[in-house]
Design a protein around this motif. Structure first.
Motif, short mmCIF file in Angstrom:
data_model
loop_
_atom_site.label_atom_id
_atom_site.label_comp_id
_atom_site.label_asym_id
_atom_site.label_seq_id
_atom_site.Cartn_x
_atom_site.Cartn_y
_atom_site.Cartn_z
N GLU A 1 0.82 -1.21 0.00
CA GLU A 1 0.00 0.00 0.00
C GLU A 1 0.86 1.26 0.00
O GLU A 1 0.59 2.21 -0.75
CB GLU A 1 -0.93 -0.01 1.21
CG GLU A 1 -1.94 1.13 1.21
CD GLU A 1 -3.02 0.95 2.26
OE1 GLU A 1 -4.03 1.66 2.18
OE2 GLU A 1 -2.85 0.10 3.15
N VAL A 2 1.90 1.28 0.82
CA VAL A 2 2.77 2.45 0.88
C VAL A 2 3.50 2.65 -0.44
O VAL A 2 3.67 3.78 -0.91
CB VAL A 2 3.77 2.31 2.05
CG1 VAL A 2 4.87 3.36 1.96
CG2 VAL A 2 3.04 2.43 3.38
N LYS B 1 1.03 4.28 -2.85
CA LYS B 1 0.58 5.62 -2.48
C LYS B 1 1.68 6.66 -2.47
O LYS B 1 1.45 7.83 -2.79
CB LYS B 1 -0.07 5.57 -1.09
CG LYS B 1 -1.47 4.97 -1.06
CD LYS B 1 -2.05 5.07 0.34
CE LYS B 1 -3.48 4.56 0.38
NZ LYS B 1 -4.05 4.64 1.74
N THR B 2 2.88 6.25 -2.06
CA THR B 2 3.93 7.26 -1.88
C THR B 2 5.22 6.96 -2.62
O THR B 2 5.77 7.83 -3.29
CB THR B 2 4.25 7.44 -0.39
OG1 THR B 2 4.72 6.20 0.16
CG2 THR B 2 3.03 7.90 0.39
N PRO C 1 2.42 12.21 -0.99
CA PRO C 1 1.04 11.81 -1.26
C PRO C 1 0.24 12.88 -2.01
O PRO C 1 -0.73 12.55 -2.70
CB PRO C 1 0.46 11.56 0.14
CG PRO C 1 1.33 12.33 1.07
CD PRO C 1 2.70 12.31 0.46
N ALA D 1 1.10 12.41 -5.56
CA ALA D 1 0.46 11.16 -5.98
C ALA D 1 -0.98 11.41 -6.43
O ALA D 1 -1.43 10.88 -7.46
CB ALA D 1 0.50 10.15 -4.85
N LEU D 2 -1.71 12.21 -5.67
CA LEU D 2 -3.09 12.52 -6.04
C LEU D 2 -3.15 13.30 -7.35
O LEU D 2 -3.98 13.04 -8.22
CB LEU D 2 -3.76 13.33 -4.92
CG LEU D 2 -4.12 12.56 -3.65
CD1 LEU D 2 -4.60 13.53 -2.58
CD2 LEU D 2 -5.19 11.52 -3.95
N ALA E 1 -2.54 8.61 -8.79
CA ALA E 1 -2.18 7.37 -8.11
C ALA E 1 -3.38 6.44 -7.97
O ALA E 1 -4.49 6.88 -7.68
CB ALA E 1 -1.61 7.67 -6.73
N ARG E 2 -3.15 5.17 -8.18
CA ARG E 2 -4.20 4.17 -8.01
C ARG E 2 -4.41 3.91 -6.52
O ARG E 2 -3.45 3.70 -5.77
CB ARG E 2 -3.79 2.87 -8.71
CG ARG E 2 -4.64 1.65 -8.38
CD ARG E 2 -5.99 1.68 -9.04
NE ARG E 2 -6.80 0.55 -8.60
CZ ARG E 2 -6.80 -0.65 -9.17
NH1 ARG E 2 -6.01 -0.89 -10.21
NH2 ARG E 2 -7.58 -1.61 -8.73
N ARG E 3 -5.64 3.94 -6.07
CA ARG E 3 -5.96 3.66 -4.68
C ARG E 3 -6.51 2.23 -4.60
O ARG E 3 -7.65 1.96 -4.95
CB ARG E 3 -7.00 4.66 -4.15
CG ARG E 3 -6.43 6.05 -3.92
CD ARG E 3 -5.42 6.03 -2.78
NE ARG E 3 -4.95 7.36 -2.40
CZ ARG E 3 -3.77 7.85 -2.72
NH1 ARG E 3 -2.94 7.13 -3.47
NH2 ARG E 3 -3.40 9.05 -2.32
#
Length: 314
Positions: free
Chosen positions: A158-159, A162-163, A170, A173-174, A178-180
């Motif tokens: 996950e990290v 996200k990062t 982050p 990333a947005l 970035a894929r969540r």
């Protein structure tokens, strides 16, 4: 991320216009590398010498993996946005596209020699180069990341998405898409990674030590040297203590301290050049010499040769 030329031949979408890869192919892992599974050791390389991608993963692995593991593999080979490869104007590739999957760096669950800048340091000049590590045998690890000490493979996955894919930022990333991943998807990705096995080591016994009937005299001598000089941090059978250590390399140069670095497993180490967390040692011979200096071992030329011979059996 910076990708080696041999991989760019298959993936021109990963060409960057601002930097070039700097290591010769002779000092990099095989591409594509074999993929071994803990659950199916009798099959050997389940990739059959082919890179596993979103276009062939189902054909290659359906019926070998469980449906849950297969879903994890799908997610691991699905291209998503990344810091240098995305659809925004702030990218480092000519074409606007989401081009990077987990297996872009960890090809077939191993490594293709891709390197990055460490995402966890600031300011920019303190960020060091970090080499892509292998995912082989990741199931035996107790924490993840060379410095971050993430406590589960799920957290690590996950990290990363996200990062780490976005230089540890982050907000960026947005912006870059970035894929969540959901928790169910993260669990599937971890389940698949936990199936990736170390390569066969036919000279080792069930305790991870050399079988005297199969080993050469040089390899056996090397094992004795290893037991005295290296095994406190790299014990059998997987050759890691699952801890982190500070080698205090700043003793030898006028520069910043690097701090603690995770002890990586040495099983299958011959297949993972270059060496150390940042690829500073191109060969096993270089690595042995590095620790000969760091630890003040004063090994003879023959002892260093024997030590390398042993490490090639792991």
């Amino acid at each position: 991320m910076v990708v080696a030329p041999m991989q760019l031949k298959a993936h021109p979408e990963l060409v960057r216009f601002d930097v070039d890869f700097d290591l010769p192919e002779a000092y990099l892992p095989e591409f594509p590398p074999p993929l071994y599974l803990i659950s199916r050791p009798g099959l050997g390389d389940v990739s059959n010498g082919v890179e596993i991608t979103i276009n062939n993963y189902y054909e290659k692995l359906n019926g070998i993996l469980t449906p849950f593991q297969l879903e994890g593999m799908r997610l691991l080979v699905t291209p998503v946005a990344q810091q240098q490869f995305n659809v925004t104007e702030d990218r480092k590739a000519d074409k606007a596209q989401d081009a990077v999957s987990c297996f872009s760096c960890h090809t077939n669950g191993h490594t293709s020699g891709v390197f990055h800048l460490n995402p966890d340091n600031r300011p920019q000049e303190t960020r060091f180069r970090i080499d892509t590590v292998s995912l082989r045998g990741v199931n035996i690890q107790h924490f993840f990341g060379s410095k971050r000490a993430l406590r589960s493979l799920e957290d690590f996955s996950e990290v990363e998405a996200k990062t780490a894919y976005f230089d540890g930022d982050p907000v960026i990333a947005l912006k870059k898409g970035a894929r969540r991943f959901t928790r169910e998807e993260i669990a599937a990705m971890a389940a698949m990674q936990n199936m990736i096995a170390f390569p066969p080591a036919p000279k080792l016994d069930i305790q991870g030590r050399l079988n005297p009937e199969k080993a050469t005299e040089s390899e056996l001598r090397g094992e004795k040297i290893f037991s005295m000089a290296c095994a406190s941090c790299h014990p059998a059978p997987y050759y890691t203590d699952n801890l982190a250590h500070d080698l205090q390399v700043e003793r030898f140069y006028d520069g910043r301290a690097e701090g603690m670095i995770k002890t990586f497993a040495l099983r299958g180490i011959k297949d993972s050049p270059p060496y150390m967390h940042d690829g500073r040692c191109l060969t096993l011979e270089d690595t042995v010499e590095f620790f000969n200096l760091i630890q003040g071992l004063k090994l003879s030329a023959q002892q260093k040769t024997d030590l390398v011979a042993f490490m090639r059996t792991l």
